[in-house]
Design a protein around this motif. Structure first.
Motif, PDB file in Angstrom:
ATOM      1  N   GLU A   6      23.485  39.907  52.482  1.00  0.00           N
ATOM      2  CA  GLU A   6      24.686  40.788  52.281  1.00  0.00           C
ATOM      3  C   GLU A   6      24.042  42.172  51.198  1.00  0.00           C
ATOM      4  O   GLU A   6      23.278  41.927  50.344  1.00  0.00           O
ATOM      5  N   SER A   7      24.578  43.148  51.624  1.00  0.00           N
ATOM      6  CA  SER A   7      24.156  44.371  50.430  1.00  0.00           C
ATOM      7  C   SER A   7      25.319  45.340  50.507  1.00  0.00           C
ATOM      8  O   SER A   7      26.212  45.439  51.280  1.00  0.00           O
ATOM      9  N   GLY A   8      25.445  46.075  49.521  1.00  0.00           N
ATOM     10  CA  GLY A   8      26.531  47.021  49.352  1.00  0.00           C
ATOM     11  C   GLY A   8      26.864  47.157  47.878  1.00  0.00           C
ATOM     12  O   GLY A   8      26.187  46.327  47.025  1.00  0.00           O
ATOM     13  N   PRO A   9      27.766  47.984  47.334  1.00  0.00           N
ATOM     14  CA  PRO A   9      28.177  48.476  46.002  1.00  0.00           C
ATOM     15  C   PRO A   9      28.592  47.075  45.287  1.00  0.00           C
ATOM     16  O   PRO A   9      29.525  46.470  46.191  1.00  0.00           O
ATOM     17  N   GLY A  10      28.405  46.952  44.224  1.00  0.00           N
ATOM     18  CA  GLY A  10      28.815  46.072  43.528  1.00  0.00           C
ATOM     19  C   GLY A  10      30.188  46.326  42.665  1.00  0.00           C
ATOM     20  O   GLY A  10      31.094  45.513  42.286  1.00  0.00           O
ATOM     21  N   LEU A  11      30.609  47.486  42.459  1.00  0.00           N
ATOM     22  CA  LEU A  11      31.683  47.893  41.766  1.00  0.00           C
ATOM     23  C   LEU A  11      32.325  49.046  42.817  1.00  0.00           C
ATOM     24  O   LEU A  11      31.793  50.016  43.298  1.00  0.00           O
ATOM     25  N   VAL A  12      33.718  48.996  42.988  1.00  0.00           N
ATOM     26  CA  VAL A  12      34.653  49.697  43.701  1.00  0.00           C
ATOM     27  C   VAL A  12      35.701  50.234  42.987  1.00  0.00           C
ATOM     28  O   VAL A  12      36.192  49.056  42.616  1.00  0.00           O
ATOM     29  N   LYS A  13      36.004  51.368  43.141  1.00  0.00           N
ATOM     30  CA  LYS A  13      37.430  51.711  42.262  1.00  0.00           C
ATOM     31  C   LYS A  13      38.786  51.273  43.082  1.00  0.00           C
ATOM     32  O   LYS A  13      38.710  51.408  44.222  1.00  0.00           O
ATOM     33  N   PRO A  14      39.678  51.147  42.441  1.00  0.00           N
ATOM     34  CA  PRO A  14      41.033  50.856  43.131  1.00  0.00           C
ATOM     35  C   PRO A  14      41.308  51.808  44.175  1.00  0.00           C
ATOM     36  O   PRO A  14      41.295  53.313  43.760  1.00  0.00           O
ATOM     37  N   SER A  15      41.936  51.527  45.391  1.00  0.00           N
ATOM     38  CA  SER A  15      42.427  52.426  46.200  1.00  0.00           C
ATOM     39  C   SER A  15      41.073  52.900  47.199  1.00  0.00           C
ATOM     40  O   SER A  15      41.499  53.580  48.254  1.00  0.00           O
ATOM     41  N   GLN A  16      40.083  52.703  46.936  1.00  0.00           N
ATOM     42  CA  GLN A  16      39.029  53.011  47.810  1.00  0.00           C
ATOM     43  C   GLN A  16      38.651  51.814  48.851  1.00  0.00           C
ATOM     44  O   GLN A  16      39.232  50.937  48.941  1.00  0.00           O
ATOM     45  N   THR A  17      37.368  52.375  49.784  1.00  0.00           N
ATOM     46  CA  THR A  17      37.308  51.315  50.568  1.00  0.00           C
ATOM     47  C   THR A  17      36.088  50.517  50.219  1.00  0.00           C
ATOM     48  O   THR A  17      34.861  51.248  49.895  1.00  0.00           O
ATOM     49  N   LEU A  18      36.168  49.276  50.115  1.00  0.00           N
ATOM     50  CA  LEU A  18      35.021  48.378  50.105  1.00  0.00           C
ATOM     51  C   LEU A  18      34.350  48.236  51.513  1.00  0.00           C
ATOM     52  O   LEU A  18      34.720  48.167  52.605  1.00  0.00           O
ATOM     53  N   SER A  19      32.820  48.433  51.339  1.00  0.00           N
ATOM     54  CA  SER A  19      32.098  48.491  52.492  1.00  0.00           C
ATOM     55  C   SER A  19      30.572  47.506  52.335  1.00  0.00           C
ATOM     56  O   SER A  19      30.115  47.679  51.193  1.00  0.00           O
ATOM     57  N   LEU A  20      30.399  46.560  53.082  1.00  0.00           N
ATOM     58  CA  LEU A  20      29.444  45.817  52.967  1.00  0.00           C
ATOM     59  C   LEU A  20      28.745  45.422  54.157  1.00  0.00           C
ATOM     60  O   LEU A  20      29.325  45.424  55.361  1.00  0.00           O
TER      61      LEU A  20
END
Length: 120
Positions: A6-20
């Motif tokens: 798996e790879s992707g950002p470890g921190l995402v702000k509320p209301s944004q889109t998580l992408s892995l």
């Protein structure tokens, strides 16, 4: 030996889109009849199946997340991707990608997991 990472950002702000992204080696994501899943484990809770994409490209999602979730793939890179929109702190979890055979939920290969925290 099939390996998933798996790879992707470890921190995402509320209301944004998580992408892995899950990168697969040792086997093709288009090989009959495997399915490729995303699974998560929130802190202090059990595993939750999010959805999957089949060797054919068909996708299925757990009902509670279906409206916010999308799984796609890039066969040229042997990768599949998870997107979860409008995230909240309740989406904080360790996210895993895994492989199963056809329609069952016996996952024979797993990635190591990646922590995603939703926080401002």
């Amino acid at each position: 030996q099939v390996q998933l990472q798996e790879s992707g950002p470890g921190l995402v702000k509320p209301s944004q889109t998580l992408s892995l992204t899950c990168t697969v080696s040792g086997g093709s994501i288009t090989t009959n009849y495997y399915s490729w899943s995303w699974i998560r484990q929130p802190p202090g809770k059990g595993l939750e199946w999010i959805g999957n994409i089949y060797y054919s490209g068909s996708t299925y999602y757990t009902p509670s997340l279906k409206s916010r979730t999308s799984i796609s793939r890039d066969t040229s890179k042997n990768q599949f991707t998870l997107q979860v929109s409008s995230v909240t702190p309740e989406d904080t979890a360790v996210y895993y990608c895994a492989r199963a055979y056809d329609g069952n939920y016996v996952f024979t290969y797993w990635g190591q997991g990646t922590q995603v925290t939703v926080s401002s």
